[in-house]
Enzyme design. Structure first.
Site, PDB file in Angstrom:
ATOM      1  N   VAL A  12      13.353 -24.814 -61.238  1.00 50.32           N
ATOM      2  CA  VAL A  12      12.335 -23.819 -60.849  1.00 50.32           C
ATOM      3  C   VAL A  12      11.314 -24.423 -59.892  1.00 50.32           C
ATOM      4  CG1 VAL A  12      10.639 -22.141 -61.695  1.00 50.32           C
ATOM      5  CG2 VAL A  12      12.661 -22.651 -63.076  1.00 50.32           C
ATOM      6  N   VAL A 127       9.080 -14.571 -68.675  1.00 52.35           N
ATOM      7  CA  VAL A 127       9.986 -13.593 -69.296  1.00 52.35           C
ATOM      8  C   VAL A 127      10.781 -12.891 -68.203  1.00 52.35           C
ATOM      9  CG1 VAL A 127      10.155 -11.518 -70.739  1.00 52.35           C
ATOM     10  CG2 VAL A 127       8.317 -13.148 -71.147  1.00 52.35           C
ATOM     11  N   GLU A 185      18.774 -23.877 -70.853  1.00 54.49           N
ATOM     12  CA  GLU A 185      17.669 -24.780 -71.184  1.00 54.49           C
ATOM     13  C   GLU A 185      18.191 -26.212 -71.263  1.00 54.49           C
ATOM     14  OE1 GLU A 185      14.346 -23.605 -71.737  1.00 54.49           O
ATOM     15  OE2 GLU A 185      15.437 -22.023 -70.740  1.00 54.49           O
ATOM     16  N   LYS A 200      10.298 -15.264 -75.683  1.00 56.92           N
ATOM     17  CA  LYS A 200      10.037 -14.179 -74.739  1.00 56.92           C
ATOM     18  C   LYS A 200       9.674 -12.889 -75.479  1.00 56.92           C
ATOM     19  CE  LYS A 200      13.082 -16.318 -71.325  1.00 56.92           C
ATOM     20  NZ  LYS A 200      14.480 -16.465 -70.907  1.00 56.92           N
ATOM     21  N   GLY A 297      17.629 -18.718 -63.162  1.00 60.89           N
ATOM     22  CA  GLY A 297      18.105 -19.232 -61.868  1.00 60.89           C
ATOM     23  C   GLY A 297      16.942 -19.641 -60.989  1.00 60.89           C
TER      24      GLY A 297
HETATM   25  N1  HSE Z   1      17.510 -20.537 -70.287  1.00 63.94           N
HETATM   26  C1  HSE Z   1      16.821 -19.355 -69.875  1.00 63.94           C
HETATM   27  C2  HSE Z   1      17.824 -18.214 -69.786  1.00 63.94           C
HETATM   28  C3  HSE Z   1      16.177 -19.587 -68.532  1.00 63.94           C
HETATM   29  O1  HSE Z   1      19.028 -18.481 -69.822  1.00 63.94           O
HETATM   30  O2  HSE Z   1      17.416 -17.061 -69.723  1.00 63.94           O
HETATM   31  C4  HSE Z   1      15.249 -18.501 -68.106  1.00 63.94           C
HETATM   32  O3  HSE Z   1      14.157 -18.384 -68.974  1.00 63.94           O
END
Ligand code: HSE
Length: 399
Positions: A12, A127, A185, A200, A297
């Site tokens: 990111v 989120v 993650e 989230k 992404g």
């Molecule tokens: N690991 C998270 C997902 C990244 O797959 O949604 C985005 O928050």
């Protein structure tokens, strides 16, 4: 000139540097102001990157530079991300973040510190990746009372479930691809065990209710137990299995949980596949509103981080109201055992057992699935599951 620092140069962080550079001209024209990406904090060196000369290794370089007014935290994990965020806010720097772990755990305190210091703490990217969902909930739906939010909030698990269903891919292969694509993650258990979706979910619940629930206090199930047989039964009933983060506000408390759900074809979340996320908001004036887009992404998430940076720069000349949440008390959270919905029981094929279940029944490969005609509570579902004994294969909540 507005000076910006990035904390973290991973997926990111590097995406954010790219968006700030690639779209610099159009963003500056929109803002009528110029900005400069002054520092990037990371432990590593990036000699081949065009941003390599801005990399610093000491956080204090950023903290002690009065020229830096916006810090984008994209380190992931709680520490030192929380500590750095707090220090920046206390030093009068605005902070934006994609870090749902920090927002869902320390959001009350950090929003309060931001307010006390006359700066802002924004987290659009925390989120739904690139989907605008936080700002619409705060601004565009502010004339509504939010009744329910159902969301596909984790791109990795949605990608895995879609690959298993459409390509017959194994769980492990699909997870590997999600990791290669930069969706997962650092510890993919956070994805597949539903922890990321829980973080989230509580952020969305806090935006709807003003109260932040501890993500560890809600019921959370991941996707690791879902079998191919389950997905085939889902198809027979016209459902798709999705990992759903769910929040429902009652008059005096709220339900929040994460679990795989049987999503009927009539529900728009049913058609959200791959890395895409979808958030269906049911509000008392507008009715149902759906937010849809890439949920993870590099560039989609960076797009949301930069949107927060732009929001802060645009508001520098006016005063802005900070987000104010309270920490939820145990009594704010409704008893999960009282939650009611229809269930799908999948059992070994057996006529006596099928007769116990009141609802539509379908058989497949020596098993049968029954969707209850009535909504039943968690307690009733557990009792039914108990009475089915060894014949029970699995139980799903229907959305
Ligand atoms: N690991 C998270 C997902 C990244 O797959 O949604 C985005 O928050």
């Amino acid at each position: 000139m507005v000076n910006i620092a990035l904390l973290g140069f991973g997926v990111v962080g590097s995406g954010t540097a790219e968006v700030l550079t690639e779209n610099k001209k159009i963003i500056e024209e929109r803002l009528g102001r110029e900005y400069n990406l002054k520092y990037i904090l990371d432990l590593r060196e990036f000699p081949d990157s065009p941003f390599g000369d801005r990399v610093v290794h000491d956080f204090n370089t950023i903290l002690n530079d009065p020229e830096v007014s916006i810090v984008a935290e994209m380190m992931g994990g709680s520490h030192p991300a929380y500590d750095f965020t707090k220090a920046c806010l206390m030093a009068g720097k605005n902070v934006v973040t994609s870090n749902k772990e920090v927002v869902s755990t320390f959001g009350v305190e950090l929003c309060e510190i931001a307010k006390q210091n006359g700066v802002r703490y924004l987290f659009e990217a925390s989120v739904g990746g690139g989907i605008p969902i936080i700002r619409p909930l705060i601004n565009d739906l502010s004339s509504n009372k939010i009744n329910k939010i159902s969301g596909i909030l984790n791109g990795t698990t949605n990608y895995i479930l879609t690959s298993m269903r459409d390509k017959g891919e194994s769980f492990e292969d699909a997870l590997k691809k999600a990791q290669q694509l930069g969706y997962a993650e650092a510890n993919p258990s956070a994805d597949v065990d539903g922890i990321d979706a829980a973080r989230k979910t509580v952020i969305l619940a806090a935006l709807a209710s003003g109260k932040l629930i501890d993500p560890k206090s809600i019921h959370v199930e991941g996707i690791t137990k879902i079998t191919l047989q389950d997905t085939k039964f889902a198809e027979q009933f016209g459902y798709t299995i999705k990992l759903i983060g769910y929040t429902e506000l009652t008059a005096d408390s709220l339900i929040a949980f994460v679990s795989p759900r049987m999503v009927p074809a009539t529900n728009p979340l049913c058609r959200i596949d791959d890395v895409f996320n979808g958030v269906l908001v049911d509000a008392n004036m507008v009715g149902e509103v759906m937010f849809y887009g890439p949920g993870a992404g590099k560039l989609p998430t960076a797009s949301a981080v930069v949107a927060d940076i732009i929001d802060i720069i645009a508001a520098m000349d006016t005063t802005h109201k900070s987000i104010e949440w309270k920490q939820a008390e145990p009594c704010d959270l409704a008893d999960f055992e009282s939650y009611k919905c229809r269930r799908m029981f999948i059992v070994k094929e057996n006529e006596d057992i099928a007769a116990k279940l009141n609802g539509e029944i379908k058989a497949l490969d020596g098993a049968c699935a029954c969707v209850t005609s009535d909504v039943i509570t968690e307690r009733e579902a557990a009792e039914m599951a108990n009475s089915l004994g060894d014949a029970l294969i699995s139980v799903y909540r229907v959305l």
